[in-house]
Structure formats: structure tokens, C-alpha cells
Design a protein around this motif. Structure first.
Motif, PDB file in Angstrom:
ATOM      1  N   VAL A 118       1.029  -1.118   0.108  1.00  0.00           N
ATOM      2  CA  VAL A 118      -0.441   0.341  -0.046  1.00  0.00           C
ATOM      3  C   VAL A 118       0.822   0.987  -0.309  1.00  0.00           C
ATOM      4  O   VAL A 118       2.026   1.116   0.243  1.00  0.00           O
ATOM      5  CB  VAL A 118      -1.397   0.271   1.002  1.00  0.00           C
ATOM      6  N   ASP A 119       0.412   2.229  -0.743  1.00  0.00           N
ATOM      7  CA  ASP A 119       1.333   3.467  -0.928  1.00  0.00           C
ATOM      8  C   ASP A 119      -0.584   4.572  -0.180  1.00  0.00           C
ATOM      9  O   ASP A 119      -0.953   4.362  -0.743  1.00  0.00           O
ATOM     10  CB  ASP A 119       1.346   3.792  -1.815  1.00  0.00           C
ATOM     11  N   PHE A 120      -0.373   5.712  -0.480  1.00  0.00           N
ATOM     12  CA  PHE A 120      -0.592   6.626  -0.221  1.00  0.00           C
ATOM     13  C   PHE A 120      -1.044   7.747  -1.631  1.00  0.00           C
ATOM     14  O   PHE A 120      -0.360   8.330  -1.667  1.00  0.00           O
ATOM     15  CB  PHE A 120      -1.254   7.294   1.595  1.00  0.00           C
ATOM     16  N   ALA A 121      -2.183   7.919  -2.037  1.00  0.00           N
ATOM     17  CA  ALA A 121      -1.826   8.968  -3.324  1.00  0.00           C
ATOM     18  C   ALA A 121      -3.010  10.512  -2.609  1.00  0.00           C
ATOM     19  O   ALA A 121      -4.138   9.602  -2.195  1.00  0.00           O
ATOM     20  CB  ALA A 121      -3.194   8.716  -4.227  1.00  0.00           C
ATOM     21  N   GLN A 122      -2.318  11.642  -2.015  1.00  0.00           N
ATOM     22  CA  GLN A 122      -2.546  12.639  -1.827  1.00  0.00           C
ATOM     23  C   GLN A 122      -3.919  13.257  -2.477  1.00  0.00           C
ATOM     24  O   GLN A 122      -3.903  13.032  -3.442  1.00  0.00           O
ATOM     25  CB  GLN A 122      -1.825  13.963  -1.993  1.00  0.00           C
ATOM     26  N   THR A 123      -4.820  14.095  -1.976  1.00  0.00           N
ATOM     27  CA  THR A 123      -6.035  14.584  -2.312  1.00  0.00           C
ATOM     28  C   THR A 123      -5.787  16.002  -2.522  1.00  0.00           C
ATOM     29  O   THR A 123      -4.969  16.695  -2.355  1.00  0.00           O
ATOM     30  CB  THR A 123      -7.270  13.641  -2.052  1.00  0.00           C
ATOM     31  N   SER A 124      -6.915  16.451  -3.079  1.00  0.00           N
ATOM     32  CA  SER A 124      -6.843  17.854  -3.535  1.00  0.00           C
ATOM     33  C   SER A 124      -6.840  18.679  -2.410  1.00  0.00           C
ATOM     34  O   SER A 124      -7.317  19.964  -1.927  1.00  0.00           O
ATOM     35  CB  SER A 124      -8.052  18.268  -4.700  1.00  0.00           C
ATOM     36  N   GLY A 125      -7.705  18.126  -1.131  1.00  0.00           N
ATOM     37  CA  GLY A 125      -8.090  18.498   0.085  1.00  0.00           C
ATOM     38  C   GLY A 125      -7.210  18.264   1.059  1.00  0.00           C
ATOM     39  O   GLY A 125      -7.872  18.526   2.004  1.00  0.00           O
ATOM     40  N   GLY A 126      -6.275  17.706   0.634  1.00  0.00           N
ATOM     41  CA  GLY A 126      -5.370  17.405   2.082  1.00  0.00           C
ATOM     42  C   GLY A 126      -5.475  16.157   2.384  1.00  0.00           C
ATOM     43  O   GLY A 126      -4.639  15.803   3.624  1.00  0.00           O
ATOM     44  N   LYS A 127      -6.233  15.469   2.091  1.00  0.00           N
ATOM     45  CA  LYS A 127      -6.666  13.991   2.604  1.00  0.00           C
ATOM     46  C   LYS A 127      -5.577  13.617   1.756  1.00  0.00           C
ATOM     47  O   LYS A 127      -5.070  13.271   0.610  1.00  0.00           O
ATOM     48  CB  LYS A 127      -8.055  13.370   1.941  1.00  0.00           C
ATOM     49  N   ALA A 128      -5.891  11.515   1.893  1.00  0.00           N
ATOM     50  CA  ALA A 128      -4.848  10.579   1.157  1.00  0.00           C
ATOM     51  C   ALA A 128      -5.931   9.380   1.193  1.00  0.00           C
ATOM     52  O   ALA A 128      -7.259   9.143   1.902  1.00  0.00           O
ATOM     53  CB  ALA A 128      -4.100  10.340   1.647  1.00  0.00           C
ATOM     54  N   VAL A 129      -5.871   8.218   0.133  1.00  0.00           N
ATOM     55  CA  VAL A 129      -6.696   7.088  -0.236  1.00  0.00           C
ATOM     56  C   VAL A 129      -5.101   6.498  -0.649  1.00  0.00           C
ATOM     57  O   VAL A 129      -4.391   6.906  -0.691  1.00  0.00           O
ATOM     58  CB  VAL A 129      -7.543   7.456  -1.439  1.00  0.00           C
ATOM     59  N   PRO A 130      -5.710   5.039  -0.408  1.00  0.00           N
ATOM     60  CA  PRO A 130      -5.134   3.818  -0.012  1.00  0.00           C
ATOM     61  C   PRO A 130      -4.720   3.578  -2.365  1.00  0.00           C
ATOM     62  O   PRO A 130      -6.234   3.787  -2.372  1.00  0.00           O
ATOM     63  CB  PRO A 130      -5.537   3.158   0.388  1.00  0.00           C
ATOM     64  N   VAL A 131      -3.665   3.342  -2.351  1.00  0.00           N
ATOM     65  CA  VAL A 131      -3.736   2.620  -3.374  1.00  0.00           C
ATOM     66  C   VAL A 131      -2.256   1.969  -3.332  1.00  0.00           C
ATOM     67  O   VAL A 131      -1.503   1.912  -2.311  1.00  0.00           O
ATOM     68  CB  VAL A 131      -2.813   3.939  -4.979  1.00  0.00           C
ATOM     69  N   PHE A 132      -2.250   1.355  -4.588  1.00  0.00           N
ATOM     70  CA  PHE A 132      -0.927   0.002  -3.825  1.00  0.00           C
ATOM     71  C   PHE A 132       0.394  -0.150  -5.234  1.00  0.00           C
ATOM     72  O   PHE A 132       0.192   0.870  -6.029  1.00  0.00           O
ATOM     73  CB  PHE A 132      -1.859  -1.332  -4.418  1.00  0.00           C
ATOM     74  N   ARG A 133       1.136  -0.097  -4.968  1.00  0.00           N
ATOM     75  CA  ARG A 133       2.295  -0.264  -5.929  1.00  0.00           C
ATOM     76  C   ARG A 133       2.876  -1.882  -6.163  1.00  0.00           C
ATOM     77  O   ARG A 133       2.667  -2.910  -4.836  1.00  0.00           O
ATOM     78  CB  ARG A 133       3.698   0.565  -5.311  1.00  0.00           C
ATOM     79  N   PRO A 134       3.819  -1.898  -6.922  1.00  0.00           N
ATOM     80  CA  PRO A 134       4.376  -3.656  -6.960  1.00  0.00           C
ATOM     81  C   PRO A 134       5.202  -3.697  -5.821  1.00  0.00           C
ATOM     82  O   PRO A 134       5.959  -2.518  -5.665  1.00  0.00           O
ATOM     83  CB  PRO A 134       5.207  -3.489  -7.752  1.00  0.00           C
ATOM     84  N   GLU A 135       5.010  -4.943  -5.351  1.00  0.00           N
ATOM     85  CA  GLU A 135       6.186  -5.349  -3.925  1.00  0.00           C
ATOM     86  C   GLU A 135       7.703  -4.458  -4.577  1.00  0.00           C
ATOM     87  O   GLU A 135       8.280  -5.370  -4.941  1.00  0.00           O
ATOM     88  CB  GLU A 135       6.225  -5.932  -3.435  1.00  0.00           C
ATOM     89  N   GLY A 136       8.408  -4.414  -3.513  1.00  0.00           N
ATOM     90  CA  GLY A 136      10.106  -3.552  -4.118  1.00  0.00           C
ATOM     91  C   GLY A 136       9.850  -2.392  -4.896  1.00  0.00           C
ATOM     92  O   GLY A 136      11.554  -2.103  -4.805  1.00  0.00           O
ATOM     93  N   SER A 137       9.224  -1.555  -5.410  1.00  0.00           N
ATOM     94  CA  SER A 137       9.095  -0.901  -5.808  1.00  0.00           C
ATOM     95  C   SER A 137       8.884   0.743  -4.872  1.00  0.00           C
ATOM     96  O   SER A 137       8.613   0.722  -3.152  1.00  0.00           O
ATOM     97  CB  SER A 137       8.096  -0.952  -6.996  1.00  0.00           C
ATOM     98  N   ALA A 138      10.071   1.897  -5.852  1.00  0.00           N
ATOM     99  CA  ALA A 138      10.303   2.541  -4.331  1.00  0.00           C
ATOM    100  C   ALA A 138       8.408   3.541  -4.167  1.00  0.00           C
ATOM    101  O   ALA A 138       7.555   3.704  -5.696  1.00  0.00           O
ATOM    102  CB  ALA A 138      11.016   3.890  -5.097  1.00  0.00           C
TER     103      ALA A 138
END
Ligand SMILES: [Zn+2]
Length: 138
Positions: A118-138
Motif C-alpha cells: 500500500v501507498d497513499f495518494a494525496q487528494t486535492s483537499g489534503g486527505k489521502a486514499v490507499p493505492v498499491f505499488r508493486p512490492e519492492g518498488s519505490a
């Protein structure tokens, strides 16, 4: 957290009384689920009662944020307004057994069984939503 130099366009998540704890945790960079106190079941998405024993006694449990791709789809229509980040929609099975739909932030298409984090994508109002990245990627 995602490090994007431009201002995020993704809109804030819709928050309700039952989901507020989840979005507040995401904004802090924490990935959590609800846990039933009497039967120890974890569940997602957030709801007021345990889906197994119907207890309202619950707490927050921190999740590992790791899992595998069970299924995926590529969005082929133009992205919805303000949602241009990723064409990959994935069904993730977390190591804790919970399943959730999210986006895969990757240049390459997902593969079945692929490990993700999991990673978190920032939203326009300063919140965040969970997104995913391949394991081991930055
Ligand atoms: Zn329960």
C-alpha cells in the motif's frame, strides 16, 4: 506517501461517521481496518457492526499493507474527471485476508498473484486514499 510535485487533482474521499476513522488514518499514512472485540474478525469496508457476530464492540487494527493481486482490469475509457492517475484497477487480497478494490500505481500491467504494497495518494483537499505499488518498488 506518493511524492508528486504537481498539486494532486484526485478529489477527497466522501466521509461518513462510519468511515471517518479510516480516512483519518489514511491521511496520517496508516492503513487500518475494523476489528471485532468479541470474535476478533477483521473487516473492510467500514461498517457499524461485525458482519459475523453483529457486535458493535470494535477497535482499529493496523494492517501490514501487503497483499497480492487477485484480479485486475484496465480502464480503457478516458479517466473520470479528476481521476487520471492510473488505468489499473486491482482486487487485492491483503495478507490479513481482507479484500479491497484499489488502483495499481505502475507503468506496467499487474499480474495475477503479484505482490503489492500500500501507498497513499494525496487528494486535492489534503486527505489521502490507499493505492498499491508493486512490492519492492519505490
Ligand atoms: Zn464479531
Amino acid at each position: 506517501m506518493s511524492d508528486k510535485s504537481e498539486r494532486p487533482m484526485r478529489p477527497d474521499p466522501i466521509q461518513r461517521i462510519d468511515t471517518q476513522f479510516f480516512w483519518d488514518a489514511c491521511a496520517r499514512g496508516e492503513f487500518v481496518a475494523q476489528k471485532c472485540e468479541p470474535c476478533n474478525k477483521l473487516w473492510h469496508p467500514p461498517r457499524p457492526i461485525c458482519p459475523d457476530c453483529h457486535s458493535m464492540e470494535k477497535s482499529e487494527a493496523k494492517l501490514s499493507g501487503k497483499g497480492k493481486v487477485l484480479s485486475w482490469a484496465r480502464q480503457i475509457r478516458p479517466a473520470s474527471f479528476l481521476f487520471a492517475e492510473s488505468p489499473w484497477i486491482i482486487l487485492v487480497e491483503l495478507d490479513e485476508g481482507l479484500r479491497m478494490l484499489s488502483n495499481l500505481e505502475s507503468e506496467n500491467p499487474p499480474e495475477f498473484g503479484m505482490r503489492v504494497t500500500v501507498d497513499f495518494a494525496q487528494t486535492s483537499g489534503g486527505k489521502a486514499v490507499p493505492v498499491f505499488r508493486p512490492e519492492g518498488s519505490a
